[in-house]
Design an enzyme around this catalytic site. Structure first.
Site, PDB file in Angstrom:
ATOM      1  N   LYS A   1     -22.134  -8.831   7.666  1.00 33.94           N
ATOM      2  CA  LYS A   1     -22.460  -7.660   6.838  1.00 33.94           C
ATOM      3  C   LYS A   1     -22.242  -7.926   5.342  1.00 33.94           C
ATOM      4  O   LYS A   1     -22.871  -7.287   4.506  1.00 33.94           O
ATOM      5  CB  LYS A   1     -21.630  -6.450   7.270  1.00 33.94           C
ATOM      6  CG  LYS A   1     -22.073  -5.846   8.585  1.00 33.94           C
ATOM      7  CD  LYS A   1     -21.285  -4.587   8.896  1.00 33.94           C
ATOM      8  CE  LYS A   1     -21.696  -3.998  10.227  1.00 33.94           C
ATOM      9  NZ  LYS A   1     -20.991  -2.755  10.532  1.00 33.94           N
TER      10      LYS A   1
ATOM     11  N   GLY B   1      -6.374   0.890  10.120  1.00 37.78           N
ATOM     12  CA  GLY B   1      -7.276  -0.247   9.955  1.00 37.78           C
ATOM     13  C   GLY B   1      -7.833  -0.319   8.548  1.00 37.78           C
ATOM     14  O   GLY B   1      -7.957   0.705   7.855  1.00 37.78           O
TER      15      GLY B   1
ATOM     16  N   ASP C   1     -23.773   2.799   8.166  1.00 35.27           N
ATOM     17  CA  ASP C   1     -22.514   3.096   8.871  1.00 35.27           C
ATOM     18  C   ASP C   1     -21.849   4.348   8.291  1.00 35.27           C
ATOM     19  O   ASP C   1     -21.229   5.124   9.014  1.00 35.27           O
ATOM     20  CB  ASP C   1     -21.535   1.918   8.745  1.00 35.27           C
ATOM     21  CG  ASP C   1     -21.930   0.746   9.627  1.00 35.27           C
ATOM     22  OD1 ASP C   1     -22.543   0.974  10.687  1.00 35.27           O
ATOM     23  OD2 ASP C   1     -21.625  -0.412   9.250  1.00 35.27           O
TER      24      ASP C   1
ATOM     25  N   SER D   1     -27.150  -2.236  21.104  1.00 34.96           N
ATOM     26  CA  SER D   1     -28.150  -1.825  20.103  1.00 34.96           C
ATOM     27  C   SER D   1     -29.585  -2.061  20.581  1.00 34.96           C
ATOM     28  O   SER D   1     -30.450  -1.191  20.383  1.00 34.96           O
ATOM     29  CB  SER D   1     -27.906  -2.543  18.780  1.00 34.96           C
ATOM     30  OG  SER D   1     -26.723  -2.064  18.197  1.00 34.96           O
TER      31      SER D   1
HETATM   32  P1  NDP Z   1     -12.527  -6.170  11.402  1.00 36.59           P
HETATM   33  O1  NDP Z   1     -12.257  -7.450  12.127  1.00 36.59           O
HETATM   34  O2  NDP Z   1     -13.163  -6.197  10.061  1.00 36.59           O
HETATM   35  O3  NDP Z   1     -11.132  -5.378  11.262  1.00 36.59           O
HETATM   36  C1  NDP Z   1     -10.237  -5.293  12.342  1.00 36.59           C
HETATM   37  C2  NDP Z   1      -9.124  -4.310  12.028  1.00 36.59           C
HETATM   38  O4  NDP Z   1      -8.284  -4.222  13.183  1.00 36.59           O
HETATM   39  C3  NDP Z   1      -8.229  -4.732  10.863  1.00 36.59           C
HETATM   40  O5  NDP Z   1      -7.759  -3.592  10.196  1.00 36.59           O
HETATM   41  C4  NDP Z   1      -7.082  -5.443  11.605  1.00 36.59           C
HETATM   42  O6  NDP Z   1      -5.871  -5.451  10.893  1.00 36.59           O
HETATM   43  C5  NDP Z   1      -6.944  -4.558  12.820  1.00 36.59           C
HETATM   44  N1  NDP Z   1      -6.286  -5.234  13.935  1.00 36.59           N
HETATM   45  C6  NDP Z   1      -6.818  -6.233  14.694  1.00 36.59           C
HETATM   46  N2  NDP Z   1      -5.901  -6.613  15.625  1.00 36.59           N
HETATM   47  C7  NDP Z   1      -4.790  -5.843  15.423  1.00 36.59           C
HETATM   48  C8  NDP Z   1      -3.521  -5.770  16.063  1.00 36.59           C
HETATM   49  N3  NDP Z   1      -3.210  -6.577  17.076  1.00 36.59           N
HETATM   50  N4  NDP Z   1      -2.636  -4.869  15.600  1.00 36.59           N
HETATM   51  C9  NDP Z   1      -2.951  -4.037  14.562  1.00 36.59           C
HETATM   52  N5  NDP Z   1      -4.137  -4.069  13.918  1.00 36.59           N
HETATM   53  C10 NDP Z   1      -5.049  -4.960  14.343  1.00 36.59           C
HETATM   54  O7  NDP Z   1     -13.384  -5.292  12.421  1.00 36.59           O
HETATM   55  P2  NDP Z   1     -14.328  -4.036  12.086  1.00 36.59           P
HETATM   56  O8  NDP Z   1     -13.694  -3.271  10.988  1.00 36.59           O
HETATM   57  O9  NDP Z   1     -15.708  -4.474  11.960  1.00 36.59           O
HETATM   58  O10 NDP Z   1     -14.231  -3.209  13.461  1.00 36.59           O
HETATM   59  C11 NDP Z   1     -13.067  -2.472  13.795  1.00 36.59           C
HETATM   60  C12 NDP Z   1     -13.338  -1.650  15.059  1.00 36.59           C
HETATM   61  O11 NDP Z   1     -14.339  -0.681  14.796  1.00 36.59           O
HETATM   62  C13 NDP Z   1     -13.841  -2.510  16.220  1.00 36.59           C
HETATM   63  O12 NDP Z   1     -13.193  -2.090  17.373  1.00 36.59           O
HETATM   64  C14 NDP Z   1     -15.322  -2.185  16.317  1.00 36.59           C
HETATM   65  O13 NDP Z   1     -15.762  -2.223  17.649  1.00 36.59           O
HETATM   66  C15 NDP Z   1     -15.365  -0.748  15.774  1.00 36.59           C
HETATM   67  N6  NDP Z   1     -16.649  -0.454  15.117  1.00 36.59           N
HETATM   68  C16 NDP Z   1     -17.391   0.590  15.588  1.00 36.59           C
HETATM   69  C17 NDP Z   1     -18.572   0.929  15.004  1.00 36.59           C
HETATM   70  C18 NDP Z   1     -19.364   2.070  15.536  1.00 36.59           C
HETATM   71  O14 NDP Z   1     -20.519   2.243  15.118  1.00 36.59           O
HETATM   72  N7  NDP Z   1     -18.817   2.873  16.428  1.00 36.59           N
HETATM   73  C19 NDP Z   1     -19.080   0.200  13.828  1.00 36.59           C
HETATM   74  C20 NDP Z   1     -18.222  -0.883  13.400  1.00 36.59           C
HETATM   75  C21 NDP Z   1     -17.047  -1.181  14.040  1.00 36.59           C
HETATM   76  P3  NDP Z   1      -5.520  -6.661   9.873  1.00 36.59           P
HETATM   77  O15 NDP Z   1      -6.311  -6.368   8.612  1.00 36.59           O
HETATM   78  O16 NDP Z   1      -4.060  -6.515   9.675  1.00 36.59           O
HETATM   79  O17 NDP Z   1      -5.937  -7.934  10.548  1.00 36.59           O
END
Ligand code: NDP
Length: 282
Positions: free
Chosen positions: A62, A123, A98, A13
């Site tokens: 956030k 997710g 977002d 960023s």
């Molecule tokens: P969170 O930590 O809030 O959520 C993570 C998600 O991934 C949850 O749904 C979690 O499931 C799932 N998850 C994690 N590990 C596993 C696994 N081993 N198997 C299955 N599911 C899994 O993160 P964010 O929502 O903030 O971010 C998610 C992704 O989005 C990241 O990769 C981030 O880089 C990307 N992102 C991109 C943005 C952009 O502008 N391009 C902006 C924000 C995020 P559970 O609920 O079951 O734990």
């Protein structure tokens, strides 16, 4: 000004936001500020006293930053998360860009009009909330949320049910038969899990990737996740998370400055920063 979050070691960023401020010759230093949770209240107090545009906010703050703000706009209140704080005459106002970043990337980079489409969202974390609001507001025909911890997916759906209007919303457990059924008829798959940040890992077995669907991975680093590599080999269209990141940043820039964000300049700066990071990893 800058970005607050933790960890911030791999953020790009500062590279593309600084490029936007420099483009207009605006005096601002956009920096990554990695904060411990205990440092957040004082940081916000100092921000109030400073003559600054504001800051961006990323994980894990956030949601936790909200009680420290004076107000928030209706979209960030709906999503329940703030990624942009604007300092307006000493008052701190929260926004969520977002939602806009996700939608603009979809339309402008993939040429995909989501209205009437069937979507599978993998997710249910923080990013997924913004995605759900964006997709419901775009009028998708159906939205199936599949999450490892199913109850989190169900909670997400319940939270936004009232916004769904004509969209059929549901949550399914994270197992192959549920996934296969949901994927068979969909027009777009969005990966909002963190599966793909590490080399070789993917939320979907290659055999389940629907070749006629758009595969949209929110991950931008690496630019080509295993999911996107597999999807390309299956003949699917793909989109990674970089345009969403840049467009959400562009929307923040426009709120702060009232100037049109130089998106091409920002995108190029983001790509250069990613390339540099990839070279340093080798
Ligand atoms: P969170 O930590 O809030 O959520 C993570 C998600 O991934 C949850 O749904 C979690 O499931 C799932 N998850 C994690 N590990 C596993 C696994 N081993 N198997 C299955 N599911 C899994 O993160 P964010 O929502 O903030 O971010 C998610 C992704 O989005 C990241 O990769 C981030 O880089 C990307 N992102 C991109 C943005 C952009 O502008 N391009 C902006 C924000 C995020 P559970 O609920 O079951 O734990």
């Amino acid at each position: 000004m800058g970005l607050i979050g933790n960890p911030l070691k791999h953020t790009i960023s500062p590279a593309f936001q600084q490029a936007a401020f420099d483009y207009y010759g605006l005096e601002a230093q956009y920096q990554a500020v990695e904060l411990a949770a205990s440092e957040l209240p004082n940081f916000i107090k100092d921000l109030r006293a400073k003559d600054a545009y504001g800051v961006n906010v990323t994980i894990p703050y956030k949601e936790t930053v909200i009680p420290f703000l004076d107000s928030m706009d209706s979209l960030s209140a709906t999503v329940g998360a703030v990624n942009t704080i604007v300092s307006e005459s000493g008052k701190l106002v929260g926004y969520n860009t977002d939602v806009q970043g996700f939608g603009r990337a979809l339309l402008e980079e993939a040429g995909f009009d989501a209205a009437g489409k069937r979507v599978v969202l993998l997710g249910a974390g923080g990013a997924a909330k913004a995605v759900v609001v964006a997709l419901l507001d775009m009028g998708v025909a159906s939205l199936v949320v599949v999450n490892r911890h199913n109850e989190r997916g169900e909670t997400l759906i319940r939270r936004f049910e009232n916004r769904a209007k004509a969209t059929v919303v549901s949550a399914l457990p994270w197992d192959l038969s549920s996934l296969a059924e949901a994927l068979r008829e969909c027009d777009m798959v969005v990966n909002a899990t963190s599966l793909g940040l590490k080399t070789g890992e993917s939320p979907l077995p290659k055999g389940l990737i629907p070749s006629k669907a758009l595969i949209y991975d929110l991950i931008y680093n690496p630019p080509a996740t295993q999911l996107l590599v597999d999807a390309k080999e299956c003949g699917s269209k793909t989109l990674n998370g970089l345009p969403m990141l840049v467009y959400q940043g562009a929307a923040s820039f426009e709120i702060w400055t009232g100037k049109k964000a130089p998106v091409d300049v920002m995108m190029r700066a983001a790509e250069v920063a990613l390339e540099k990071m990839a070279r340093e990893r080798v």
